[in-house]
Scaffold this active site. Structure first.
Site, PDB file in Angstrom:
ATOM      1  CB  SER A  45      -0.953   0.013   1.199  1.00  0.00           C
ATOM      2  OG  SER A  45      -2.026  -0.876   0.990  1.00  0.00           O
ATOM      3  CE  LYS A  99      -4.565   1.800  -0.741  1.00  0.00           C
ATOM      4  NZ  LYS A  99      -4.007   0.494  -0.400  1.00  0.00           N
ATOM      5  CB  SER A 138      -4.342   1.654   3.724  1.00  0.00           C
ATOM      6  OG  SER A 138      -3.494   1.182   2.720  1.00  0.00           O
TER       7      SER A 138
END
Length: 428
Positions: free
Chosen positions: A122, A125, A177
Protein backbone atom coordinates in the site's frame (compact mmCIF):
# COMPACT_ATOMS: atom_id res chain seq x y z
CA UNK A 1 8.22 -28.67 -1.58
CA UNK A 2 11.58 -29.84 -0.20
CA UNK A 3 11.68 -32.68 2.31
CA UNK A 4 13.07 -31.99 5.82
CA UNK A 5 16.20 -33.98 4.92
CA UNK A 6 16.76 -31.72 1.94
CA UNK A 7 16.07 -28.54 3.88
CA UNK A 8 18.70 -29.26 6.58
CA UNK A 9 21.78 -28.90 4.32
CA UNK A 10 20.17 -25.91 2.63
CA UNK A 11 19.62 -24.24 6.01
CA UNK A 12 23.22 -25.01 6.98
CA UNK A 13 24.47 -23.39 3.78
CA UNK A 14 22.30 -20.33 4.35
CA UNK A 15 23.58 -20.00 7.91
CA UNK A 16 27.17 -20.13 6.64
CA UNK A 17 26.37 -17.40 4.09
CA UNK A 18 24.86 -15.27 6.86
CA UNK A 19 28.00 -15.57 9.00
CA UNK A 20 30.18 -14.70 6.01
CA UNK A 21 28.05 -11.61 5.25
CA UNK A 22 28.31 -10.53 8.89
CA UNK A 23 32.09 -10.86 8.80
CA UNK A 24 32.48 -9.01 5.50
CA UNK A 25 29.99 -6.17 5.99
CA UNK A 26 30.20 -5.75 9.76
CA UNK A 27 26.44 -6.04 10.08
CA UNK A 28 24.62 -7.19 13.17
CA UNK A 29 22.77 -10.54 12.91
CA UNK A 30 19.49 -8.67 12.43
CA UNK A 31 21.07 -6.73 9.59
CA UNK A 32 22.44 -9.80 7.77
CA UNK A 33 20.73 -10.24 4.42
CA UNK A 34 20.50 -12.77 1.58
CA UNK A 35 23.21 -12.89 -1.08
CA UNK A 36 24.02 -9.39 -2.42
CA UNK A 37 22.26 -8.18 -5.56
CA UNK A 38 19.62 -10.93 -5.54
CA UNK A 39 17.01 -8.28 -6.34
CA UNK A 40 18.87 -5.93 -8.64
CA UNK A 41 16.45 -6.76 -11.48
CA UNK A 42 13.26 -8.12 -9.90
CA UNK A 43 11.60 -8.60 -6.52
CA UNK A 44 11.84 -12.03 -4.87
CA UNK A 45 9.57 -14.78 -6.23
CA UNK A 46 5.92 -14.55 -5.22
CA UNK A 47 4.80 -16.74 -2.35
CA UNK A 48 1.23 -17.23 -3.58
CA UNK A 49 -0.77 -17.21 -6.83
CA UNK A 50 -1.41 -13.46 -6.93
CA UNK A 51 1.17 -12.85 -9.66
CA UNK A 52 0.31 -15.72 -11.98
CA UNK A 53 -0.41 -14.53 -15.51
CA UNK A 54 -3.38 -15.85 -17.51
CA UNK A 55 -2.69 -18.92 -19.67
CA UNK A 56 -1.17 -18.06 -23.03
CA UNK A 57 0.25 -14.71 -21.87
CA UNK A 58 3.76 -13.69 -20.88
CA UNK A 59 4.63 -11.94 -17.61
CA UNK A 60 5.83 -8.33 -17.96
CA UNK A 61 9.55 -7.94 -18.56
CA UNK A 62 11.54 -6.58 -15.62
CA UNK A 63 12.27 -2.88 -15.72
CA UNK A 64 15.61 -1.99 -17.24
CA UNK A 65 18.38 -1.44 -14.71
CA UNK A 66 20.06 1.96 -15.32
CA UNK A 67 23.73 1.73 -16.24
CA UNK A 68 24.53 4.43 -13.67
CA UNK A 69 22.69 4.13 -10.33
CA UNK A 70 20.21 6.96 -9.84
CA UNK A 71 21.44 9.17 -7.01
CA UNK A 72 25.12 8.24 -7.11
CA UNK A 73 27.52 5.35 -7.55
CA UNK A 74 27.41 4.16 -3.93
CA UNK A 75 23.67 3.69 -4.19
CA UNK A 76 24.32 0.92 -6.69
CA UNK A 77 25.78 -1.21 -3.89
CA UNK A 78 23.60 -4.07 -2.72
CA UNK A 79 24.73 -4.24 0.89
CA UNK A 80 25.14 -1.73 3.69
CA UNK A 81 25.97 1.81 2.53
CA UNK A 82 27.16 4.06 5.36
CA UNK A 83 28.88 7.46 5.55
CA UNK A 84 32.35 7.72 7.07
CA UNK A 85 32.59 7.34 10.87
CA UNK A 86 28.91 6.41 11.25
CA UNK A 87 27.88 5.13 14.65
CA UNK A 88 26.62 1.57 15.18
CA UNK A 89 23.29 0.85 13.55
CA UNK A 90 20.26 0.12 15.72
CA UNK A 91 19.44 -3.52 16.38
CA UNK A 92 16.44 -5.48 15.16
CA UNK A 93 16.02 -3.87 11.73
CA UNK A 94 14.22 -6.64 9.85
CA UNK A 95 13.72 -4.90 6.49
CA UNK A 96 15.50 -6.47 3.52
CA UNK A 97 16.10 -2.98 2.14
CA UNK A 98 15.92 0.43 3.81
CA UNK A 99 17.02 4.06 3.41
CA UNK A 100 17.29 7.25 5.45
CA UNK A 101 17.51 10.62 3.67
CA UNK A 102 17.27 14.35 4.31
CA UNK A 103 13.93 15.60 2.98
CA UNK A 104 15.21 19.11 2.26
CA UNK A 105 18.73 18.69 0.89
CA UNK A 106 17.99 15.31 -0.69
CA UNK A 107 21.14 13.80 0.83
CA UNK A 108 20.88 10.04 1.36
CA UNK A 109 22.40 9.46 4.79
CA UNK A 110 22.55 5.67 4.76
CA UNK A 111 20.89 2.68 3.15
CA UNK A 112 20.84 -1.06 2.72
CA UNK A 113 20.43 -2.26 -0.89
CA UNK A 114 18.80 1.07 -1.83
CA UNK A 115 17.94 0.11 -5.42
CA UNK A 116 17.09 -3.49 -4.60
CA UNK A 117 13.70 -4.17 -6.18
CA UNK A 118 10.85 -5.12 -3.89
CA UNK A 119 7.06 -4.81 -3.87
CA UNK A 120 5.53 -1.68 -2.34
CA UNK A 121 2.15 -2.97 -1.10
CA UNK A 122 0.00 0.00 0.00
CA UNK A 123 2.99 2.36 0.04
CA UNK A 124 2.27 2.79 -3.69
CA UNK A 125 -0.85 4.72 -2.65
CA UNK A 126 1.49 7.68 -2.03
CA UNK A 127 2.09 7.78 -5.79
CA UNK A 128 -1.65 7.54 -6.51
CA UNK A 129 -2.35 10.28 -3.97
CA UNK A 130 0.20 12.54 -5.65
CA UNK A 131 -1.46 12.07 -9.05
CA UNK A 132 -4.84 12.86 -7.43
CA UNK A 133 -3.46 15.98 -5.71
CA UNK A 134 -1.90 17.07 -8.98
CA UNK A 135 -4.92 16.55 -11.25
CA UNK A 136 -8.15 16.71 -9.24
CA UNK A 137 -9.80 19.51 -7.30
CA UNK A 138 -10.46 18.67 -3.64
CA UNK A 139 -14.10 19.73 -4.17
CA UNK A 140 -14.67 17.41 -7.14
CA UNK A 141 -17.03 14.51 -6.43
CA UNK A 142 -16.91 10.79 -7.11
CA UNK A 143 -19.91 8.45 -7.01
CA UNK A 144 -19.07 5.00 -5.64
CA UNK A 145 -19.81 1.92 -7.76
CA UNK A 146 -20.31 -1.74 -6.94
CA UNK A 147 -16.87 -2.46 -8.40
CA UNK A 148 -15.33 -0.04 -5.88
CA UNK A 149 -17.12 -1.73 -3.00
CA UNK A 150 -16.10 -5.21 -4.19
CA UNK A 151 -12.35 -4.54 -3.95
CA UNK A 152 -10.25 -6.82 -1.79
CA UNK A 153 -10.03 -5.04 1.54
CA UNK A 154 -8.62 -3.19 3.59
CA UNK A 155 -11.59 -0.89 2.84
CA UNK A 156 -12.95 2.35 4.26
CA UNK A 157 -16.56 1.43 3.55
CA UNK A 158 -18.03 3.14 0.49
CA UNK A 159 -21.75 2.96 -0.31
CA UNK A 160 -22.85 2.26 -3.88
CA UNK A 161 -24.31 5.42 -5.43
CA UNK A 162 -23.10 7.74 -2.66
CA UNK A 163 -21.04 10.77 -3.66
CA UNK A 164 -17.80 11.68 -1.95
CA UNK A 165 -15.45 14.61 -2.40
CA UNK A 166 -11.92 14.02 -3.67
CA UNK A 167 -10.68 15.50 -0.39
CA UNK A 168 -12.59 12.88 1.65
CA UNK A 169 -11.29 10.07 -0.53
CA UNK A 170 -7.69 11.32 -0.58
CA UNK A 171 -7.60 11.64 3.19
CA UNK A 172 -9.08 8.19 3.80
CA UNK A 173 -6.75 6.74 1.16
CA UNK A 174 -3.58 7.73 3.01
CA UNK A 175 -4.98 7.45 6.54
CA UNK A 176 -6.80 4.11 6.41
CA UNK A 177 -5.35 2.66 3.17
CA UNK A 178 -8.76 1.98 1.61
CA UNK A 179 -8.53 -0.20 -1.49
CA UNK A 180 -12.14 0.68 -2.31
CA UNK A 181 -11.13 4.35 -2.23
CA UNK A 182 -8.07 3.70 -4.41
CA UNK A 183 -10.30 2.07 -7.03
CA UNK A 184 -12.79 4.96 -6.95
CA UNK A 185 -10.05 7.57 -7.35
CA UNK A 186 -8.48 5.60 -10.20
CA UNK A 187 -11.85 5.64 -12.00
CA UNK A 188 -12.04 9.40 -11.48
CA UNK A 189 -8.60 9.72 -13.11
CA UNK A 190 -9.98 8.19 -16.32
CA UNK A 191 -10.19 4.51 -15.42
CA UNK A 192 -7.70 2.04 -14.00
CA UNK A 193 -5.40 1.76 -17.05
CA UNK A 194 -5.30 5.55 -17.38
CA UNK A 195 -4.61 6.05 -13.66
CA UNK A 196 -1.83 3.46 -13.67
CA UNK A 197 -0.25 5.07 -16.76
CA UNK A 198 -0.30 8.40 -14.97
CA UNK A 199 1.25 6.89 -11.84
CA UNK A 200 4.05 5.29 -13.82
CA UNK A 201 4.63 8.40 -15.93
CA UNK A 202 4.98 10.48 -12.77
CA UNK A 203 7.37 7.95 -11.23
CA UNK A 204 9.55 8.07 -14.36
CA UNK A 205 9.46 11.87 -14.35
CA UNK A 206 10.68 11.91 -10.75
CA UNK A 207 13.52 9.50 -11.55
CA UNK A 208 11.95 6.53 -9.74
CA UNK A 209 13.14 4.05 -12.37
CA UNK A 210 12.76 0.95 -10.18
CA UNK A 211 9.02 1.58 -9.82
CA UNK A 212 6.18 0.06 -11.79
CA UNK A 213 2.63 0.32 -10.45
CA UNK A 214 0.30 -2.38 -11.75
CA UNK A 215 -2.63 -1.77 -9.41
CA UNK A 216 -3.64 1.59 -7.89
CA UNK A 217 -3.88 0.10 -4.40
CA UNK A 218 -0.64 -1.88 -4.23
CA UNK A 219 -2.28 -5.29 -4.30
CA UNK A 220 0.15 -7.82 -5.77
CA UNK A 221 0.08 -8.29 -9.55
CA UNK A 222 2.63 -9.42 -12.16
CA UNK A 223 5.36 -6.84 -12.77
CA UNK A 224 4.92 -4.80 -9.59
CA UNK A 225 8.20 -3.23 -8.50
CA UNK A 226 9.79 -0.43 -6.47
CA UNK A 227 12.82 0.21 -4.24
CA UNK A 228 13.61 1.96 -0.97
CA UNK A 229 15.27 4.74 -2.97
CA UNK A 230 12.20 5.24 -5.15
CA UNK A 231 9.76 5.25 -2.23
CA UNK A 232 11.80 7.98 -0.52
CA UNK A 233 11.91 9.94 -3.78
CA UNK A 234 8.14 9.63 -4.27
CA UNK A 235 7.27 10.51 -0.66
CA UNK A 236 9.56 13.54 -0.72
CA UNK A 237 7.83 14.79 -3.88
CA UNK A 238 4.34 14.06 -2.51
CA UNK A 239 4.99 16.14 0.61
CA UNK A 240 5.32 19.19 -1.64
CA UNK A 241 1.56 18.93 -2.40
CA UNK A 242 -0.41 20.67 0.39
CA UNK A 243 -3.41 18.33 0.02
CA UNK A 244 -1.22 15.28 0.58
CA UNK A 245 0.85 16.83 3.38
CA UNK A 246 -2.38 17.76 5.16
CA UNK A 247 -3.96 14.32 4.73
CA UNK A 248 -0.95 12.29 5.82
CA UNK A 249 -0.68 14.01 9.21
CA UNK A 250 -4.38 13.87 10.15
CA UNK A 251 -5.15 11.58 13.07
CA UNK A 252 -8.91 11.31 12.56
CA UNK A 253 -11.67 12.43 10.19
CA UNK A 254 -15.44 11.91 10.12
CA UNK A 255 -16.40 9.94 7.02
CA UNK A 256 -19.91 9.32 5.62
CA UNK A 257 -21.26 6.07 7.07
CA UNK A 258 -21.87 3.12 4.76
CA UNK A 259 -25.47 2.98 6.00
CA UNK A 260 -26.10 6.47 4.65
CA UNK A 261 -26.93 7.83 8.09
CA UNK A 262 -24.41 10.12 9.77
CA UNK A 263 -20.65 9.63 9.87
CA UNK A 264 -18.10 7.18 11.24
CA UNK A 265 -14.57 7.97 12.41
CA UNK A 266 -11.62 7.08 10.20
CA UNK A 267 -8.33 6.90 12.07
CA UNK A 268 -4.79 7.18 10.78
CA UNK A 269 -3.16 3.73 10.94
CA UNK A 270 0.39 5.19 11.09
CA UNK A 271 1.40 4.43 14.69
CA UNK A 272 4.47 6.67 14.42
CA UNK A 273 2.21 9.70 14.13
CA UNK A 274 1.28 9.57 17.82
CA UNK A 275 4.37 7.85 19.21
CA UNK A 276 7.25 9.82 17.66
CA UNK A 277 7.88 13.47 18.46
CA UNK A 278 8.03 15.57 15.32
CA UNK A 279 6.36 12.95 13.11
CA UNK A 280 5.19 14.42 9.78
CA UNK A 281 3.17 11.45 8.58
CA UNK A 282 3.76 8.26 6.69
CA UNK A 283 2.25 5.21 5.03
CA UNK A 284 2.40 1.51 5.78
CA UNK A 285 1.49 -1.53 3.74
CA UNK A 286 1.34 -5.31 3.70
CA UNK A 287 0.72 -8.14 1.25
CA UNK A 288 1.84 -11.76 1.38
CA UNK A 289 4.36 -11.14 -1.40
CA UNK A 290 5.56 -7.69 -0.30
CA UNK A 291 5.57 -8.42 3.45
CA UNK A 292 5.52 -5.27 5.61
CA UNK A 293 6.46 -1.91 4.08
CA UNK A 294 6.70 1.57 5.55
CA UNK A 295 7.63 5.15 4.66
CA UNK A 296 7.49 8.07 7.07
CA UNK A 297 9.09 11.39 7.94
CA UNK A 298 9.87 13.43 11.03
CA UNK A 299 11.36 16.81 11.93
CA UNK A 300 13.84 17.63 14.66
CA UNK A 301 15.69 20.93 15.21
CA UNK A 302 14.65 22.16 11.77
CA UNK A 303 15.92 19.03 10.04
CA UNK A 304 13.46 16.74 8.20
CA UNK A 305 14.30 13.10 7.52
CA UNK A 306 12.45 10.42 5.59
CA UNK A 307 12.83 6.70 6.32
CA UNK A 308 11.80 3.74 4.14
CA UNK A 309 11.68 0.05 5.03
CA UNK A 310 10.63 -2.63 2.54
CA UNK A 311 10.03 -6.35 3.02
CA UNK A 312 10.19 -6.19 6.79
CA UNK A 313 8.65 -8.10 9.67
CA UNK A 314 6.71 -6.93 12.72
CA UNK A 315 8.99 -8.86 15.06
CA UNK A 316 11.00 -8.66 17.19
CA UNK A 317 9.78 -5.04 17.09
CA UNK A 318 7.05 -3.32 15.07
CA UNK A 319 7.93 -1.76 11.74
CA UNK A 320 7.10 1.73 13.00
CA UNK A 321 9.46 1.19 15.94
CA UNK A 322 12.18 0.10 13.50
CA UNK A 323 11.51 3.29 11.56
CA UNK A 324 11.77 5.32 14.78
CA UNK A 325 15.14 3.75 15.59
CA UNK A 326 16.51 4.55 12.15
CA UNK A 327 15.21 8.13 12.41
CA UNK A 328 16.87 8.59 15.81
CA UNK A 329 20.09 7.19 14.35
CA UNK A 330 19.83 9.49 11.31
CA UNK A 331 19.28 12.61 13.38
CA UNK A 332 22.54 11.84 15.23
CA UNK A 333 24.55 11.90 12.00
CA UNK A 334 26.34 15.12 10.99
CA UNK A 335 24.33 17.32 8.67
CA UNK A 336 26.90 16.89 5.91
CA UNK A 337 26.76 13.08 6.04
CA UNK A 338 25.91 11.62 2.64
CA UNK A 339 26.28 8.50 0.52
CA UNK A 340 24.23 9.83 -2.41
CA UNK A 341 21.22 12.00 -3.05
CA UNK A 342 17.55 11.97 -3.94
CA UNK A 343 17.42 13.43 -7.44
CA UNK A 344 15.12 16.30 -8.38
CA UNK A 345 13.82 14.60 -11.50
CA UNK A 346 15.06 12.26 -14.17
CA UNK A 347 17.22 14.11 -16.74
CA UNK A 348 15.80 11.93 -19.51
CA UNK A 349 12.15 12.57 -18.56
CA UNK A 350 10.26 14.64 -21.14
CA UNK A 351 7.40 16.99 -20.45
CA UNK A 352 4.07 15.42 -21.34
CA UNK A 353 2.46 17.47 -24.08
CA UNK A 354 -0.52 15.31 -24.94
CA UNK A 355 -3.13 13.34 -23.05
CA UNK A 356 -3.01 9.55 -23.26
CA UNK A 357 -5.29 7.94 -25.85
CA UNK A 358 -8.48 6.46 -24.35
CA UNK A 359 -8.13 2.84 -23.32
CA UNK A 360 -10.97 0.33 -23.87
CA UNK A 361 -12.72 -0.51 -20.62
CA UNK A 362 -12.02 -4.18 -21.27
CA UNK A 363 -8.28 -3.65 -20.86
CA UNK A 364 -6.74 -5.60 -18.01
CA UNK A 365 -5.53 -3.83 -14.86
CA UNK A 366 -2.02 -2.57 -15.48
CA UNK A 367 -2.20 -3.14 -19.26
CA UNK A 368 0.03 -0.67 -21.07
CA UNK A 369 -1.92 1.34 -23.61
CA UNK A 370 -0.03 3.10 -26.39
CA UNK A 371 -0.04 6.89 -26.18
CA UNK A 372 1.03 9.63 -28.54
CA UNK A 373 3.97 10.23 -26.23
CA UNK A 374 5.01 6.57 -26.63
CA UNK A 375 4.77 6.90 -30.40
CA UNK A 376 6.85 10.07 -30.32
CA UNK A 377 9.46 8.32 -28.17
CA UNK A 378 9.62 5.44 -30.65
CA UNK A 379 10.13 7.91 -33.51
CA UNK A 380 12.85 9.65 -31.56
CA UNK A 381 14.55 6.33 -30.94
CA UNK A 382 14.35 5.34 -34.59
CA UNK A 383 15.39 8.65 -36.13
CA UNK A 384 16.84 10.85 -33.40
CA UNK A 385 16.19 14.58 -33.21
CA UNK A 386 17.65 15.34 -36.65
CA UNK A 387 17.35 12.01 -38.45
CA UNK A 388 13.73 12.46 -39.51
CA UNK A 389 14.32 15.73 -41.44
CA UNK A 390 17.40 14.21 -43.11
CA UNK A 391 15.38 11.16 -44.11
CA UNK A 392 12.69 13.40 -45.59
CA UNK A 393 15.25 15.39 -47.63
CA UNK A 394 16.85 12.17 -48.86
CA UNK A 395 13.46 10.88 -49.95
CA UNK A 396 12.76 14.10 -51.86
CA UNK A 397 16.15 13.78 -53.55
CA UNK A 398 15.31 10.27 -54.73
CA UNK A 399 12.04 11.51 -56.25
CA UNK A 400 13.82 14.34 -58.11
CA UNK A 401 16.50 11.94 -59.38
CA UNK A 402 13.83 9.58 -60.70
CA UNK A 403 12.08 12.44 -62.53
CA UNK A 404 15.35 13.53 -64.15
CA UNK A 405 15.97 9.94 -65.19
CA UNK A 406 12.57 9.78 -66.93
CA UNK A 407 13.19 13.13 -68.64
CA UNK A 408 16.56 11.94 -70.02
CA UNK A 409 15.04 8.70 -71.33
CA UNK A 410 12.32 10.61 -73.15
CA UNK A 411 14.86 13.01 -74.67
CA UNK A 412 16.99 10.12 -75.91
CA UNK A 413 13.93 8.43 -77.38
CA UNK A 414 12.97 11.65 -79.22
CA UNK A 415 16.47 12.07 -80.68
CA UNK A 416 16.50 8.47 -81.86
CA UNK A 417 13.13 8.96 -83.58
CA UNK A 418 14.34 12.08 -85.42
CA UNK A 419 17.51 10.33 -86.56
CA UNK A 420 15.50 7.42 -87.92
CA UNK A 421 13.20 9.77 -89.84
CA UNK A 422 16.12 11.59 -91.43
CA UNK A 423 17.72 8.31 -92.49
CA UNK A 424 14.47 7.22 -94.11
CA UNK A 425 14.22 10.42 -96.15
CA UNK A 426 17.85 10.16 -97.32
CA UNK A 427 17.42 6.60 -98.52
CA UNK A 428 14.26 7.58 -100.35
Amino acid sequence: MRSPATRRPVATALAACTLLATAVFGASPAQAQPAPCDNRVSPPPAVDTSEQVPPGTQPPRPLEVPENPVGGERLGECGLVLPANAQKLPDDISARTWLVADMDSGAVLAAYDPHGRQRPASVIKVLLAMVVAKELSPDATVAATQEDVDQECTCVGLRVGAEYTVEQLLQSLVMASGNDVAHALARRLGGLPSAIRKMNALAAELGALDTRAVTPSGLDAPGTSTSAYDVALIFRAAMKYPDFAKAVVLQKIDFPARTGAGTVPVYNDNKLLTSYEGALGGKSGFTDDAQHTYVGAAERDGRRLVVVLLRGQQSPVRMTDQAARLLDWGFELPKDASVGRLVDGAPQARKKTTEPKPTPTSAAVGQVAETRETQDAAMDKAFGTVGLPITAVAGLGLVLAFLLYLRNRRAKAARAARAAAQASQTSG
